[in-house]
Design an enzyme around this catalytic site. Structure first.
Site, PDB file in Angstrom:
ATOM      1  N   SER A 537       0.846  -1.197   0.000  1.00  0.00           N
ATOM      2  CA  SER A 537       0.000   0.000   0.000  1.00  0.00           C
ATOM      3  C   SER A 537       0.881   1.248   0.000  1.00  0.00           C
ATOM      4  O   SER A 537       1.673   1.430  -0.914  1.00  0.00           O
ATOM      5  CB  SER A 537      -0.969  -0.047   1.194  1.00  0.00           C
ATOM      6  OG  SER A 537      -1.994   0.880   1.035  1.00  0.00           O
ATOM      7  N   ASP A 622      -9.641  -3.826  -5.529  1.00  0.00           N
ATOM      8  CA  ASP A 622      -9.104  -2.986  -4.458  1.00  0.00           C
ATOM      9  C   ASP A 622      -9.725  -1.590  -4.517  1.00  0.00           C
ATOM     10  O   ASP A 622      -9.740  -0.949  -5.553  1.00  0.00           O
ATOM     11  CB  ASP A 622      -7.581  -2.882  -4.607  1.00  0.00           C
ATOM     12  CG  ASP A 622      -6.918  -2.410  -3.329  1.00  0.00           C
ATOM     13  OD1 ASP A 622      -7.444  -1.476  -2.706  1.00  0.00           O
ATOM     14  OD2 ASP A 622      -5.884  -2.982  -2.961  1.00  0.00           O
ATOM     15  N   HIS A 657      -8.138  -4.978  -1.233  1.00  0.00           N
ATOM     16  CA  HIS A 657      -6.912  -4.457  -0.643  1.00  0.00           C
ATOM     17  C   HIS A 657      -6.252  -5.410   0.352  1.00  0.00           C
ATOM     18  O   HIS A 657      -5.042  -5.510   0.398  1.00  0.00           O
ATOM     19  CB  HIS A 657      -7.226  -3.130   0.057  1.00  0.00           C
ATOM     20  CG  HIS A 657      -6.010  -2.319   0.385  1.00  0.00           C
ATOM     21  ND1 HIS A 657      -5.249  -1.700  -0.588  1.00  0.00           N
ATOM     22  CD2 HIS A 657      -5.421  -2.015   1.572  1.00  0.00           C
ATOM     23  CE1 HIS A 657      -4.256  -1.038  -0.008  1.00  0.00           C
ATOM     24  NE2 HIS A 657      -4.336  -1.224   1.291  1.00  0.00           N
TER      25      HIS A 657
END
Length: 685
Positions: A537, A622, A657
């Protein structure tokens, strides 16, 4: 299999113009999720990944079985008591999802199963249950379900006496609800369907259609998100609004759900605070009056504006005040000093104050779930880089410890005495000392041939504490060292550590990581041929920057769901989570921030040079880092890299995610990553 031909995305040049500056983006078209050519490209990359890793498939499976074998399949949480019931979460052998249950008054009572995740997940590739909220009379449970992995929960209510799920269905919520004392009124948070920002608080009455639910609050500032909760004292419902730099609260007595919420103190840019209720006072954890590391203030219930707040625990330069837990006779402060967690226990009457003792530098200790107000027992958790997690009930009066649970590491091979953990300090290029937490087997010799996996995050003030991992043992037991770099952008060394790693000082995050790598090499603990980096991320952004700035330092890099197209994403306010990010990264609509961002944005700075071996992973659904960011990045790397390094890109076509939702399926993704690293080291079993 290195001779397999990698996919090459076609180029469709697009000019992006702002501030008189033109950026040429040849792969912008990859953001067309419904375009068959885009899906075909992602599938071609997955096929290329499969071809190049075919020789590791058996190893991946054995790693998966090894990691799974350490986990207690029929594990359960330590029950906690709330409002006359003991609540527990447990797993069954072979079950991917948790079972939520409760016991009335004593743990010897018959088990009432509230929700069986395994049954509820049937027919879904992804499943998550969120925010179970029990009504004050214990007869109803509000709960949310997400089967897509975009964190948009459909909320329903279950009658716990009959087992029937009511017809009311509320779409696109955060998952959690909050009951008023009448057991009929449920408050909940809805999300903007496009940006997924939590922006509206609604009120639902049992027996009325959800279409008639009343909008209680709309957070119109798109840099803020909103939420609702109930104070531990059970006296107030609280609506919170927060951005990166500013917070605001509104309060309403739980007995009067049809009343109007009152502003606690109006939002002031830069003023952060959270509120806690005890007797006739509110206690306020805040950065008011330039209290960078936060302080504790208090005020009477009827006098909540900030001009009435009185100091209770003053600001300290060297101690970050992170949280407070309130009990009838005691309050407990969670503090951080020199990077280390401290738990400080104080009697309200001032007759006693002490810290819980911890003796090493690479541990994590935190206060757990303590919903019961009238108790002498504090529940906290402890683990370290080599010590499995334990849940401890501590009697604050007698100081007796009751270890309720120690994480079991199955397989018969684990002994914490076989591992060494330590903290080291690297010197950054500007002279700052940057701490690292390391763990490795005692029989691992540290020299230029030792493989080290260096991990960091480094954004949003989020601190990665030194923690235990059963999964990580698969690397340590094969001779790897695992290092967490506590770089700027997190709050490991206090709030200043975060402030000097964001906005126009963001590059400190990246150079800190590189300086930690150089330190490990200079100390002859490893070499560039055996050093690996990993981040996900915003930590994937970190990976993207370091391979541009210092590719020669790393043999391999793992970038999971990486945020790599910083400028384009930050200029697109339709993408989930963008506008609230301005306080973290800056707003590129302003030229100064645009130019600074552009100077480090990984995608914009890919050049013709040698790159390390890389595995990049993402999820098609995501909502936090869109799949097309890593897709574009990989396409550009393929075009420009000048060496024959391995570059692999894998898209999970089902997940978002956090990756896979089942507790074991998620291990397959870790096995994939570890097999990539171990294969680069020539370790195949």
């Amino acid at each position: 299999m290195k001779h397999a031909v990698p996919p090459q995305a076609k180029k469709i040049p697009k000019e992006l113009v702002i501030h008189g500056d033109v950026r040429l983006d040849n792969y912008y078209w990859l953001n067309e999720k419904e375009n068959e050519e885009v899906i075909a490209y992602l599938k071609a990359e997955n096929e290329y990944y499969d071809k190049l890793t075919l020789h590791t498939k058996g190893f991946q499976e054995s790693l998966f079985q090894e990691m799974k074998g350490r986990i207690k399949e029929d594990d359960s949480s330590v029950p906690y008591k709330q409002n006359g019931y003991w609540y527990s979460t447990r797993y069954e052998i072979g079950g991917e999802y948790p079972i939520y249950s409760r016991f009335k008054e004593t743990l010897d009572a018959p088990e009432e199963i509230l929700f069986n995740g395994n049954e509820m997940a049937q027919g879904h590739d992804y499943f998550s249950i969120g925010g179970i909220a029990i009504s004050p009379d214990n007869t109803l449970a509000a709960f949310g379900v997400d089967t897509v992995s975009r964190r948009q929960y459909t909320m329903q209510i279950k009658n716990l006496e009959t087992g029937i799920i009511l017809e009311d269905k509320i779409e696109n919520t955060t998952g959690g609800g909050v009951w008023a004392n009448d057991n009929k009124t449920l408050f909940y948070t809805k999300k903007d369907p496009v940006t997924l920002r939590s922006d509206k608080i609604y009120k639902h009455r049992l027996g009325t259609p959800t279409s008639e639910d009343e909008l209680v609050f709309h957070e119109k500032d798109d840099t803020f998100s909103t939420f609702i909760y109930r104070t531990k004292s059970k006296k107030y419902l609280v609506i919170g609004s927060f951005s990166t730099l500013t917070s605001e609260f509104q309060i309403l007595p739980t007995d009067t759900p049809d009343g109007n919420f009152q502003i606690f103190t109006p939002r002031t840019r830069g003023l952060e605070y959270t509120i806690f209720h005890y007797e006739d006072h509110f206690y306020i954890l805040t950065n008011k009056d330039k209290a960078e590391n936060f302080k504790l203030m208090r005020t009477l219930e009827g006098q909540t504006t900030s001009d009435k707040w009185e100091e209770f625990i003053p600001h300290r330069e060297e101690v970050l005040l992170e949280d407070i837990d309130i009990f009838k006779e005691y309050y407990v402060l969670s503090e951080r000093e020199n990077g280390l967690n401290k738990i400080r226990i104080i009697r309200w009457d001032g007759t006693e104050e002490y810290f819980l003792p911890f003796h090493i530098e690479t541990y994590t200790a935190y206060v757990g779930s303590n919903p019961d107000f009238d108790t002498e027992i504090l529940r906290y958790s402890y683990n370290s880089m080599s010590t499995p997690s334990s849940v401890i009930d501590f009697n604050m009066r007698t100081k007796e410890k009751d270890i309720k649970k120690e994480q079991e590491v199955l397989g018969g091979l684990f002994d914490k005495d076989n591992y060494k953990e330590l903290r080291l300090w690297a010197t950054a290029s500007d002279g700052e000392k940057v701490p690292m937490s390391l763990v490795y087997r005692k029989d691992t010799v540290l020299n230029e041939n030792t493989p080290i996996l260096q991990y960091a995050y480094g954004s949003y003030g989020s601190t990665i504490d030194p923690y235990f991992s059963t999964v990580r043992l698969s690397l340590l037991d094969r001779g790897f060292v695992y290092a967490i770099a506590h770089i700027r952008g997190g709050e490991y060394l206090g709030r200043r550590w975060y402030e000097t790693g964001k906005l126009l000082q963001k590059k400190n995050t990246f150079t800190d990581f590189i300086d930690c790598s150089k330190f490990l090499i200079d100390q002859k603990m490893t070499s560039a041929a055996h050093l690996y980096a990993m981040g996900g991320s915003a930590g994937g952004l970190l990976m993207g920057v370091i391979v541009n700035l210092a590719p020669e330092l790393y043999n391999g890099v793992l970038a999971a769901v990486p945020f790599v197209d910083v400028v384009t994403t930050m200029l697109d306010d339709s993408i989930p989570l963008t506008t609230g990010e301005y306080d973290e990264w800056g707003n590129p609509n302003e030229k100064e921030f645009y130019e600074y961002m552009k100077s480090y944005s990984p995608y914009d700075n890919v050049i013709a040079q040698k790159y390390p071996n890389m595995l990049v992973t993402t999820g098609l659904h995501d909502s936090q880092v869109q799949y097309f960011e890593p897709a574009k990045w990989v396409a550009k790397l393929r075009e420009l890299k000048t060496n024959d390094c391995i570059l692999l890109f894998h898209t999970n076509m089902e997940a978002g995610h956090g990756g896979a939702s089942g507790r074991f399926e998620a291990l397959r993704e870790v096995a994939m990553e570890y097999a990539f690293l171990l294969d680069l080291e020539g370790i195949t079993a």
